[in-house]
Scaffold this motif. Sequence first.
Motif, mmCIF file in Angstrom:
data_model
loop_
_atom_site.group_PDB
_atom_site.id
_atom_site.type_symbol
_atom_site.label_atom_id
_atom_site.label_comp_id
_atom_site.label_asym_id
_atom_site.label_seq_id
_atom_site.Cartn_x
_atom_site.Cartn_y
_atom_site.Cartn_z
ATOM 1 N N VAL A 12 2.606 -5.164 -2.378
ATOM 2 C CA VAL A 12 1.697 -4.640 -1.361
ATOM 3 C C VAL A 12 2.336 -3.463 -0.626
ATOM 4 O O VAL A 12 1.720 -2.412 -0.456
ATOM 5 C CB VAL A 12 1.302 -5.744 -0.361
ATOM 6 C CG1 VAL A 12 0.482 -5.151 0.787
ATOM 7 C CG2 VAL A 12 0.504 -6.836 -1.066
ATOM 8 N N GLU A 13 3.581 -3.639 -0.213
ATOM 9 C CA GLU A 13 4.251 -2.591 0.550
ATOM 10 C C GLU A 13 4.404 -1.309 -0.267
ATOM 11 O O GLU A 13 4.241 -0.201 0.251
ATOM 12 C CB GLU A 13 5.608 -3.074 1.030
ATOM 13 C CG GLU A 13 5.526 -4.130 2.121
ATOM 14 C CD GLU A 13 6.889 -4.525 2.640
ATOM 15 O OE1 GLU A 13 7.896 -4.154 1.994
ATOM 16 O OE2 GLU A 13 6.953 -5.209 3.680
ATOM 17 N N SER A 15 2.465 -0.094 -2.611
ATOM 18 C CA SER A 15 1.196 0.634 -2.687
ATOM 19 C C SER A 15 0.771 1.154 -1.317
ATOM 20 O O SER A 15 0.315 2.291 -1.186
ATOM 21 C CB SER A 15 0.103 -0.268 -3.260
ATOM 22 O OG SER A 15 0.360 -0.580 -4.612
ATOM 23 N N MET A 16 0.937 0.324 -0.291
ATOM 24 C CA MET A 16 0.471 0.709 1.039
ATOM 25 C C MET A 16 1.252 1.883 1.611
ATOM 26 O O MET A 16 0.699 2.704 2.346
ATOM 27 C CB MET A 16 0.563 -0.495 1.981
ATOM 28 C CG MET A 16 -0.483 -1.577 1.728
ATOM 29 S SD MET A 16 -2.183 -0.983 2.006
ATOM 30 C CE MET A 16 -2.145 -0.662 3.775
ATOM 31 N N ILE A 29 1.866 -2.236 7.900
ATOM 32 C CA ILE A 29 1.471 -2.322 6.495
ATOM 33 C C ILE A 29 0.631 -3.565 6.254
ATOM 34 O O ILE A 29 -0.414 -3.519 5.597
ATOM 35 C CB ILE A 29 2.728 -2.314 5.592
ATOM 36 C CG1 ILE A 29 3.365 -0.925 5.595
ATOM 37 C CG2 ILE A 29 2.373 -2.740 4.171
ATOM 38 C CD1 ILE A 29 4.681 -0.846 4.862
ATOM 39 N N PHE A 33 -3.266 -3.510 5.208
ATOM 40 C CA PHE A 33 -3.746 -4.120 3.971
ATOM 41 C C PHE A 33 -4.880 -5.103 4.247
ATOM 42 O O PHE A 33 -5.833 -5.187 3.476
ATOM 43 C CB PHE A 33 -2.610 -4.841 3.242
ATOM 44 C CG PHE A 33 -3.015 -5.389 1.904
ATOM 45 C CD1 PHE A 33 -3.276 -4.530 0.838
ATOM 46 C CD2 PHE A 33 -3.169 -6.750 1.707
ATOM 47 C CE1 PHE A 33 -3.677 -5.020 -0.398
ATOM 48 C CE2 PHE A 33 -3.557 -7.248 0.474
ATOM 49 C CZ PHE A 33 -3.817 -6.382 -0.586
ATOM 50 N N ALA A 36 -7.886 -3.012 4.664
ATOM 51 C CA ALA A 36 -8.308 -2.512 3.353
ATOM 52 C C ALA A 36 -9.039 -3.606 2.587
ATOM 53 O O ALA A 36 -10.057 -3.352 1.922
ATOM 54 C CB ALA A 36 -7.104 -2.016 2.561
ATOM 55 N N SER A 108 -7.735 -10.839 -3.403
ATOM 56 C CA SER A 108 -6.602 -10.018 -2.978
ATOM 57 C C SER A 108 -6.275 -8.966 -4.026
ATOM 58 O O SER A 108 -5.842 -7.859 -3.709
ATOM 59 C CB SER A 108 -5.385 -10.910 -2.722
ATOM 60 O OG SER A 108 -5.628 -11.813 -1.670
ATOM 61 N N LEU A 112 -5.790 -4.878 -3.581
ATOM 62 C CA LEU A 112 -4.613 -4.134 -4.040
ATOM 63 C C LEU A 112 -5.028 -3.034 -5.008
ATOM 64 O O LEU A 112 -4.484 -1.924 -4.970
ATOM 65 C CB LEU A 112 -3.620 -5.076 -4.704
ATOM 66 C CG LEU A 112 -2.294 -4.450 -5.145
ATOM 67 C CD1 LEU A 112 -1.569 -3.817 -3.963
ATOM 68 C CD2 LEU A 112 -1.398 -5.488 -5.808
ATOM 69 N N VAL A 115 -6.294 -0.048 -3.072
ATOM 70 C CA VAL A 115 -5.197 0.730 -2.498
ATOM 71 C C VAL A 115 -4.490 1.530 -3.588
ATOM 72 O O VAL A 115 -4.177 2.725 -3.408
ATOM 73 C CB VAL A 115 -4.204 -0.206 -1.778
ATOM 74 C CG1 VAL A 115 -2.973 0.585 -1.320
ATOM 75 C CG2 VAL A 115 -4.870 -0.885 -0.596
#
Length: 354
Positions: A12-13, A15-16, A29, A33, A36, A108, A112, A115
């Motif tokens: 996640v981090e 991409s974010m 972040i 997310f 998002a 989820s 992702l 993003v």
Amino acid sequence: MTTICGLPTLAVEESMRQVLPEDSKNEQIALGFARAAWSTLVEPGDRVAGRLISIFGPQLALQFLIERLRADEIIAQCEDLDELEWDPSQFTEDLAEGITRWQPRLSSGDALNAVTHAAKLGAFLITPEQELWPDGLNDLGMHAPLVLWGRGKRSTLGKFENSLAIVGARASTGYGEHVTMETVSAIAETGVAIVSGAAYGIDGMAHRSALAVGGTTMAFLAGGVDRFYPSGHDALLGRIIETGLVLAEAPCGYAPTKWRFLLRNRLIAASAQATVVMEAGWRSGSLNTANHAATLGRPLGVVPGPVTSASSAGCHRLLREYDAVCVTTASEMMELLPGQPPALSESELAEATE
């Protein structure tokens, strides 16, 4: 292994960080997310989601969905029912209907993917917690966007503080386009940013006129920022991205729909300091934008047209039925903006040029 919304934190981090400001902290972040993710769950302007998130925050509200809590179980988490501002029983009913709408979309992985898609496109995410978030959007209350996805220059977001929305008919006439070109180019030269919806007709002319004089312009889309619409404005939207901003509240991949166009209009009206309707038929979609501006208490200007022209019937309707101001020159339009001096009369203009 630590997770964010059930996904590995590192994934996640990674991409974010590509769609958030470089100095974003870990907590920002995670919050971004969650927002998002909500943008993939709800349709624009969903008041029930807006209220739920305003009470519990996007992360906890999303966790309730992930844990599949019932509406009454979520309401029970609220320490002070007075915060609801709705009758608890009515909110429980509305929330139950909302959960039924949102639950089938809950993934989820989809969040992702949204993003990741945005990052590959060079798009970025704007959240209400960020400094450059257009404050005017907050006036929409429960109908305010949860996030914005953008392409272009992030710094341009600061120019919403001195911006004018220009809207009008898609089936514009030579008269409407001429007035738009003359006035918008003069306004944009002063540094006022032009906000519109990138549609054919008046919208397109407003964007082109601002670009022609090196001005700043921002376009709100009804679908994702990767779904340029109309397709005939691909080149125009590409030029806007080079110097301004293309924005949407729907994630990349989402198609524009009739309903999303109407909801997009509220963003145009709320983000700008004032709105001017250049030309509009009796049932023009521009009247929807004008209605949002009037409801929000934004100054509303209207350009009159020939009484024999059906293309200006909507403008005349606004002058009769709304607290709209008749504007015919660039200076009169700029007078609608906060802090602007009154427009000069013809005699004053003549004296000033002597």
